[in-house]
Each structure stands twice: as structure tokens, then as C-alpha cells.
Design a protein around this motif. Structure first.
Motif, PDB file in Angstrom:
ATOM      1  N   SER A   1      40.171  26.911  31.096  1.00 31.59           N
ATOM      2  CA  SER A   1      41.424  26.541  32.050  1.00 31.59           C
ATOM      3  C   SER A   1      43.030  26.773  31.216  1.00 31.59           C
ATOM      4  N   PHE A   2      43.592  27.324  32.301  1.00 36.50           N
ATOM      5  CA  PHE A   2      44.912  27.927  32.248  1.00 36.50           C
ATOM      6  C   PHE A   2      45.997  26.631  32.793  1.00 36.50           C
ATOM      7  N   ASP A   3      47.109  26.551  32.356  1.00 37.38           N
ATOM      8  CA  ASP A   3      48.105  25.913  33.243  1.00 37.38           C
ATOM      9  C   ASP A   3      49.426  26.935  33.452  1.00 37.38           C
ATOM     10  N   GLY A   4      50.171  26.173  34.609  1.00 39.14           N
ATOM     11  CA  GLY A   4      50.827  27.265  34.652  1.00 39.14           C
ATOM     12  C   GLY A   4      51.276  27.556  36.224  1.00 39.14           C
ATOM     13  N   ASP A   5      52.580  27.716  36.565  1.00 37.10           N
ATOM     14  CA  ASP A   5      52.995  27.938  38.271  1.00 37.10           C
ATOM     15  C   ASP A   5      52.408  29.592  38.040  1.00 37.10           C
ATOM     16  N   GLU A   6      52.754  30.114  37.281  1.00 32.43           N
ATOM     17  CA  GLU A   6      52.160  31.970  37.184  1.00 32.43           C
ATOM     18  C   GLU A   6      51.164  32.071  36.883  1.00 32.43           C
ATOM     19  N   VAL A   7      50.337  31.669  36.561  1.00 23.16           N
ATOM     20  CA  VAL A   7      48.984  31.713  36.472  1.00 23.16           C
ATOM     21  C   VAL A   7      48.035  31.627  37.700  1.00 23.16           C
ATOM     22  N   SER A   8      47.411  32.475  38.138  1.00 21.30           N
ATOM     23  CA  SER A   8      47.019  33.089  39.760  1.00 21.30           C
ATOM     24  C   SER A   8      45.171  32.024  39.173  1.00 21.30           C
ATOM     25  N   ARG A   9      45.357  30.969  40.248  1.00 21.89           N
ATOM     26  CA  ARG A   9      43.722  31.198  40.121  1.00 21.89           C
ATOM     27  C   ARG A   9      42.479  31.580  39.904  1.00 21.89           C
ATOM     28  N   GLU A  10      42.051  32.979  39.734  1.00 15.57           N
ATOM     29  CA  GLU A  10      42.040  33.875  39.161  1.00 15.57           C
ATOM     30  C   GLU A  10      42.507  35.115  39.530  1.00 15.57           C
TER      31      GLU A  10
ATOM     32  N   GLY B   1      41.519  31.792  34.880  1.00 16.81           N
ATOM     33  CA  GLY B   1      42.858  31.153  35.023  1.00 16.81           C
ATOM     34  C   GLY B   1      42.811  30.313  35.429  1.00 16.81           C
ATOM     35  N   ARG B   2      43.465  29.183  36.828  1.00 18.62           N
ATOM     36  CA  ARG B   2      44.158  28.427  37.064  1.00 18.62           C
ATOM     37  C   ARG B   2      42.855  27.516  37.712  1.00 18.62           C
ATOM     38  N   GLY B   3      41.897  28.605  38.231  1.00 22.03           N
ATOM     39  CA  GLY B   3      41.021  28.327  39.738  1.00 22.03           C
ATOM     40  C   GLY B   3      40.162  26.851  38.627  1.00 22.03           C
ATOM     41  N   PRO B   4      39.584  25.921  39.129  1.00 18.63           N
ATOM     42  CA  PRO B   4      38.471  25.370  38.840  1.00 18.63           C
ATOM     43  C   PRO B   4      37.361  26.057  38.603  1.00 18.63           C
ATOM     44  N   GLU B   5      37.140  27.773  38.961  1.00 17.29           N
ATOM     45  CA  GLU B   5      35.495  28.037  38.494  1.00 17.29           C
ATOM     46  C   GLU B   5      36.018  29.060  37.614  1.00 17.29           C
ATOM     47  N   SER B   6      37.442  28.448  36.596  1.00 18.37           N
ATOM     48  CA  SER B   6      37.850  29.405  35.775  1.00 18.37           C
ATOM     49  C   SER B   6      36.693  28.739  33.555  1.00 18.37           C
ATOM     50  N   LEU B   7      36.347  29.820  33.510  1.00 14.29           N
ATOM     51  CA  LEU B   7      35.584  29.623  32.215  1.00 14.29           C
ATOM     52  C   LEU B   7      36.326  28.493  31.477  1.00 14.29           C
TER      53      LEU B   7
ATOM     54  N   VAL C   1      38.736  44.909  31.177  1.00 13.01           N
ATOM     55  CA  VAL C   1      39.506  43.459  31.347  1.00 13.01           C
ATOM     56  C   VAL C   1      40.573  44.547  33.037  1.00 13.01           C
ATOM     57  N   THR C   2      40.783  43.493  34.330  1.00  7.78           N
ATOM     58  CA  THR C   2      41.512  43.462  35.382  1.00  7.78           C
ATOM     59  C   THR C   2      42.271  42.396  35.206  1.00  7.78           C
ATOM     60  N   ASP C   3      43.926  43.430  35.834  1.00  9.85           N
ATOM     61  CA  ASP C   3      44.636  42.203  36.393  1.00  9.85           C
ATOM     62  C   ASP C   3      44.207  41.730  38.179  1.00  9.85           C
ATOM     63  N   LEU C   4      44.459  40.807  38.495  1.00  6.08           N
ATOM     64  CA  LEU C   4      44.041  39.994  39.195  1.00  6.08           C
ATOM     65  C   LEU C   4      45.044  39.379  39.966  1.00  6.08           C
ATOM     66  N   SER C   5      46.265  39.182  39.318  1.00 12.12           N
ATOM     67  CA  SER C   5      47.413  38.677  39.312  1.00 12.12           C
ATOM     68  C   SER C   5      48.380  39.073  40.751  1.00 12.12           C
ATOM     69  N   SER C   6      49.337  38.427  41.158  1.00 19.15           N
ATOM     70  CA  SER C   6      50.426  39.467  41.542  1.00 19.15           C
ATOM     71  C   SER C   6      51.432  39.005  39.837  1.00 19.15           C
ATOM     72  N   ASN C   7      51.472  38.043  39.256  1.00 17.38           N
ATOM     73  CA  ASN C   7      52.269  37.728  38.049  1.00 17.38           C
ATOM     74  C   ASN C   7      53.016  38.454  37.320  1.00 17.38           C
ATOM     75  N   GLY C   8      51.462  39.268  37.109  1.00 18.12           N
ATOM     76  CA  GLY C   8      50.875  40.289  35.535  1.00 18.12           C
ATOM     77  C   GLY C   8      50.508  39.455  34.800  1.00 18.12           C
ATOM     78  N   SER C   9      49.619  40.283  34.007  1.00 17.22           N
ATOM     79  CA  SER C   9      48.901  40.298  33.109  1.00 17.22           C
ATOM     80  C   SER C   9      48.946  41.795  31.351  1.00 17.22           C
ATOM     81  N   TRP C  10      49.537  41.621  30.668  1.00 17.35           N
ATOM     82  CA  TRP C  10      49.373  42.866  29.315  1.00 17.35           C
ATOM     83  C   TRP C  10      48.020  42.726  28.642  1.00 17.35           C
ATOM     84  N   LEU C  11      48.271  43.962  27.993  1.00 16.68           N
ATOM     85  CA  LEU C  11      47.331  44.478  26.784  1.00 16.68           C
ATOM     86  C   LEU C  11      47.928  45.188  25.706  1.00 16.68           C
ATOM     87  N   ASN C  12      48.032  44.062  24.513  1.00 16.51           N
ATOM     88  CA  ASN C  12      48.511  45.123  23.995  1.00 16.51           C
ATOM     89  C   ASN C  12      49.985  45.142  23.931  1.00 16.51           C
ATOM     90  N   ARG C  13      50.343  44.759  24.529  1.00 11.08           N
ATOM     91  CA  ARG C  13      52.011  44.502  25.185  1.00 11.08           C
ATOM     92  C   ARG C  13      52.615  45.147  26.438  1.00 11.08           C
TER      93      ARG C  13
END
Length: 144
Positions: free
Chosen positions: A37-46, A29-35, A59-71
């Protein structure tokens, strides 16, 4: 196990290759611990997590903005099986699953169960053995 991924922005940047050590779950995610680094307001820290569960990559979606697997949009906090060649998306980024590498040293013994693309519970192993025995007896019966 190690997972090799290629990450690029949806804006078309060139892909960057990363190797993730999956000895424990790895959150991106965009958190400092992420291996990665993602930028953007829609990307969660994890935002997403990669892990090994029952010998398979998930893979597990940990966010509130969503993740997709093969669309297909993932349900939050639910693990999904992932294979090499799959594409995981977070807002603004694509994560191509390139390769899952075993940490076992070369020449290490690998039993039959390690070659299966899934794992079996104790009950499933008993049912499989019983089914194979019945099939074997049926073949012997047909030959006689």
C-alpha cells in the motif's frame, strides 16, 4: 517465482519486507488491489509492475508521474531488467529488490539453460553451438 522486496518511505521509516508471487505480473501502487500500500497524490493506482519475462525479472513504469531504477528514470510502459540489490523508486517510496526465489522443489533437476542469467532463442542456441564447435576445432588444430 517469488520476489522478496523491502519497502520504505523516503521520509526514513523502517523497511517493511514483502514477498510477491510472480506467477503473473504484480502491479504496485495506491489501488486497493496492490499488495504493497502506497499513499500520495503522485502515486498511481497501478504505479509499477514486477514480472518475469523470458526468465528474467523486469520492472515496468505504469504511471504518469514516473518511476526510477537505480536513480535513472524509466520510460513508461517499457520493461527494464532488475537484479537483486537494485533500487526501484516511486514518488515518496523506495523498493529494494532483495531476492528472487525459484519455486522449484529442492533437488529438482535444473539444466544448463536455467543456470544462465539470460535465455537464448533457438537461433542463438544454434549460433552458440556452432561457435563452440569452431573454437574446439581451432584448439585441436593448434595442438597438432
Amino acid at each position: 517465482m517469488r520476489l522478496r522486496v523491502a519497502v520504505k518511505t523516503k521520509a526514513g521509516s523502517s523497511a517493511q519486507s514483502y514477498v510477491l508471487n510472480l506467477a503473473r505480473p504484480v502491479a504496485l501502487g495506491r489501488g486497493p488491489e496492490s499488495l504493497v500500500s502506497f499513499d500520495g497524490d503522485e502515486v498511481s493506482r497501478e504505479h509499477v509492475s514486477f514480472a518475469i519475462s523470458h526468465g528474467r525479472l523486469v520492472v515496468t513504469d505504469l504511471s504518469s508521474n514516473g518511476s526510477w531504477l537505480n536513480r535513472f528514470r524509466l520510460n513508461p510502459n517499457q520493461p527494464y531488467l532488475v537484479n537483486p540489490g537494485d533500487l526501484v523508486e516511486v514518488p515518496g517510496y523506495e523498493i529494494a529488490v532483495v531476492e528472487l526465489e525459484d519455486d522449484a522443489p529442492a533437488g529438482a533437476s535444473s539444466g544448463f539453460a536455467k543456470k544462465l542469467p539470460f535465455t537464448l532463442s533457438g537461433t542463438e542456441k544454434i549460433l552458440l553451438a556452432a561457435t563452440l564447435a569452431v573454437i574446439g576445432f581451432f584448439i585441436l588444430y593448434l595442438r597438432s
